[in-house]
Design a protein around this motif. Structure first.
Motif, PDB file in Angstrom:
ATOM      1  N   VAL A  26       0.848  -1.188   0.000  1.00 20.15           N
ATOM      2  CA  VAL A  26       0.000   0.000   0.000  1.00 20.15           C
ATOM      3  C   VAL A  26       0.881   1.234   0.000  1.00 20.15           C
ATOM      4  O   VAL A  26       1.792   1.372   0.817  1.00 20.15           O
ATOM      5  N   GLN A  27       0.622   2.145  -0.907  1.00 20.46           N
ATOM      6  CA  GLN A  27       1.374   3.388  -0.970  1.00 20.46           C
ATOM      7  C   GLN A  27       0.758   4.400   0.005  1.00 20.46           C
ATOM      8  O   GLN A  27      -0.460   4.528   0.093  1.00 20.46           O
ATOM      9  N   PHE A  28       1.622   5.106   0.749  1.00 22.18           N
ATOM     10  CA  PHE A  28       1.120   6.106   1.691  1.00 22.18           C
ATOM     11  C   PHE A  28       2.180   7.170   1.937  1.00 22.18           C
ATOM     12  O   PHE A  28       3.360   6.995   1.610  1.00 22.18           O
ATOM     13  N   GLU A  29       1.744   8.277   2.533  1.00 21.07           N
ATOM     14  CA  GLU A  29       2.638   9.374   2.881  1.00 21.07           C
ATOM     15  C   GLU A  29       2.412   9.775   4.332  1.00 21.07           C
ATOM     16  O   GLU A  29       1.285   9.729   4.821  1.00 21.07           O
ATOM     17  N   ILE A  30       3.494  10.179   5.007  1.00 20.57           N
ATOM     18  CA  ILE A  30       3.371  10.859   6.299  1.00 20.57           C
ATOM     19  C   ILE A  30       3.395  12.348   5.990  1.00 20.57           C
ATOM     20  O   ILE A  30       4.453  12.920   5.701  1.00 20.57           O
ATOM     21  N   LEU A  31       2.219  12.965   5.988  1.00 23.56           N
ATOM     22  CA  LEU A  31       2.136  14.381   5.629  1.00 23.56           C
ATOM     23  C   LEU A  31       2.669  15.277   6.750  1.00 23.56           C
ATOM     24  O   LEU A  31       3.284  16.310   6.497  1.00 23.56           O
ATOM     25  N   GLU A  32       2.399  14.898   7.959  1.00 21.07           N
ATOM     26  CA  GLU A  32       2.875  15.620   9.142  1.00 21.07           C
ATOM     27  C   GLU A  32       3.217  14.601  10.217  1.00 21.07           C
ATOM     28  O   GLU A  32       2.541  13.588  10.333  1.00 21.07           O
ATOM     29  N   PRO A  33       4.238  14.859  11.005  1.00 20.07           N
ATOM     30  CA  PRO A  33       5.128  16.011  10.967  1.00 20.07           C
ATOM     31  C   PRO A  33       6.229  15.835   9.926  1.00 20.07           C
ATOM     32  O   PRO A  33       6.463  14.719   9.447  1.00 20.07           O
ATOM     33  N   LYS A  34       6.897  16.912   9.605  1.00 19.09           N
ATOM     34  CA  LYS A  34       8.029  16.852   8.693  1.00 19.09           C
ATOM     35  C   LYS A  34       9.202  16.157   9.378  1.00 19.09           C
ATOM     36  O   LYS A  34       9.416  16.298  10.582  1.00 19.09           O
ATOM     37  N   ASN A  35       9.952  15.387   8.578  1.00 22.15           N
ATOM     38  CA  ASN A  35      11.101  14.688   9.141  1.00 22.15           C
ATOM     39  C   ASN A  35      12.112  15.684   9.701  1.00 22.15           C
ATOM     40  O   ASN A  35      12.367  16.731   9.111  1.00 22.15           O
ATOM     41  N   ARG A  36      12.657  15.356  10.853  1.00 25.57           N
ATOM     42  CA  ARG A  36      13.661  16.159  11.560  1.00 25.57           C
ATOM     43  C   ARG A  36      13.110  17.531  11.949  1.00 25.57           C
ATOM     44  O   ARG A  36      13.739  18.562  11.750  1.00 25.57           O
TER      45      ARG A  36
END
Length: 363
Positions: A32-42
């Motif tokens: 399954v394709q997904f994104e972590i929109l928040e929080p930004k990395n680092r």
């Protein structure tokens, strides 16, 4: 012979490796394709909570898991009405890794992580983030477009029912707050900020814009315009809107306390909530000795002026406070952290420090 055998072995192995690569590739295609929109990395956080927003690109989702650095795992089942999954999670001081796993219907797992840093000036090791981390601001037009699909991102409290909190104690001006704080559109994501035992009135009543004015001040001018809910640094002028008594004390100080003099009330106080009295970032004695480490022996004041049973100094904790029955002796028993008309921030007036002793020692 050995060379031929090796060559034959390679001839048999390569097709198997190629087949394995095809199978792995096919498995990956089913992930399954997904994104972590928040929080930004680092990202750097200045309080103990971060809101995680995950977007999946497939309906073929069995569950979504969010795991924190405190070993808490939050599991979400798929929602037919939305591909977004949101959760505000608690952070530990210093570096945190937030891991998101999305499980497909066939059991295949996709995984991604982001690293965050919870910064606090009064905790050694967490007082400064590594240079690879930076402060990100969410509440601007570009970022809010995503959340606007489900949330009202334009707070309007003008028509909401309100009540008045009358001045009293540390509050020296009446404050108008929402009758039902849970009706604030800040509440759904930011309620955990107020979940600790002792809360700050504007925060627990979700009058966030009292402090989050969108304006910068001397210490954060470079952040101007990055967030509609920026708060000025130093924050003192916003605090004085409600805490006029502290402002009056400071006008007549003979001795000043560094953080207070610089207008950095939020160095010692958490403006949202805290497990400690007066929503302090640490218990009083531990907070004071963070900067005044020389007093951390637990004894203080010139030894010749105290009873020999104290073996070299006046205690600063571990005793009842005679001047404030029911409370423990701490640094603020003798010193006013907001300033004093006496020397050394002592709760006295004039040039002689020993008047403060009469608070407890009547004879």
């Amino acid at each position: 012979m050995s060379i031929r055998s090796r060559s034959g072995w390679r001839g048999r192995l390569l097709p198997l490796l190629f087949l394995g690569w095809l199978v792995a590739g096919a498995t990956n295609l089913m992930a399954v394709q997904f994104e972590i929109l928040e929080p930004k990395n680092r990202s750097i956080y200045d309080d103990a909570f971060a809101t995680v927003v995950v977007k999946t690109d497939s309906a073929d989702v069995k569950e979504v898991e969010i795991e924190t650095a405190l070993n808490r795992v939050y599991v979400f089942k798929p929602k037919s009405e939305s591909d977004y999954y949101c959760k505000t999670v608690r952070l530990k001081l210093g570096e945190n890794r937030i891991t998101v796993k999305v499980v497909a219907a066939d059991g295949n797992v996709s995984q991604k992580s982001v690293d965050l840093f919870y910064r606090s000036e009064v905790y050694e090791g967490a007082d400064e983030a590594p240079y690879t981390y930076k402060k990100f601001f969410f509440h601007n037009d570009a970022n809010e477009k995503v959340c606007a699909e489900c949330h009202n991102m334009k707070p309007d409290f003008e028509k909401a029912a309100k009540k008045t909190i009358k001045a009293g104690g540390a509050l020296t001006a009446d404050v108008e707050v929402l009758e039902n704080p849970q009706e604030s559109n800040c509440y759904e994501c930011h309620e955990p900020l107020t979940s600790r035992k002792n809360g700050h009135a504007p925060s627990v009543n979700f009058m966030c814009t009292v402090c989050h004015t969108g304006k910068a001040a001397e210490n954060n001018l470079l952040d101007e315009g990055k967030s509609r809910y920026l708060q000025p640094d130093p924050i003192m002028d916003r605090c004085f809107q409600c805490h006029e008594r502290v402002e009056e004390i400071m006008k007549h100080n003979r001795s000043d306390h560094g953080p207070t003099k610089l207008g950095r009330c939020n160095k010692c106080h958490n403006p949202h909530s805290s497990p400690n009295p007066f929503f302090l970032r640490k218990p009083i004695w531990k907070l004071c000795t963070t900067c005044h480490a020389e007093k951390a022996s637990g004894k203080h004041v010139i030894s010749s002026f105290v009873y020999s049973r104290n073996k070299g100094g006046h205690p600063t904790r571990g005793r009842p406070d005679p001047s404030r029955p029911g409370r423990e002796l701490v640094c603020s028993s003798c010193h006013n952290p907001h300033g004093s008309k006496g020397p050394f921030l002592l709760r006295t007036t004039g040039k002689t420090p020993f008047k403060v002793c009469k608070r407890c020692h009547k004879k």
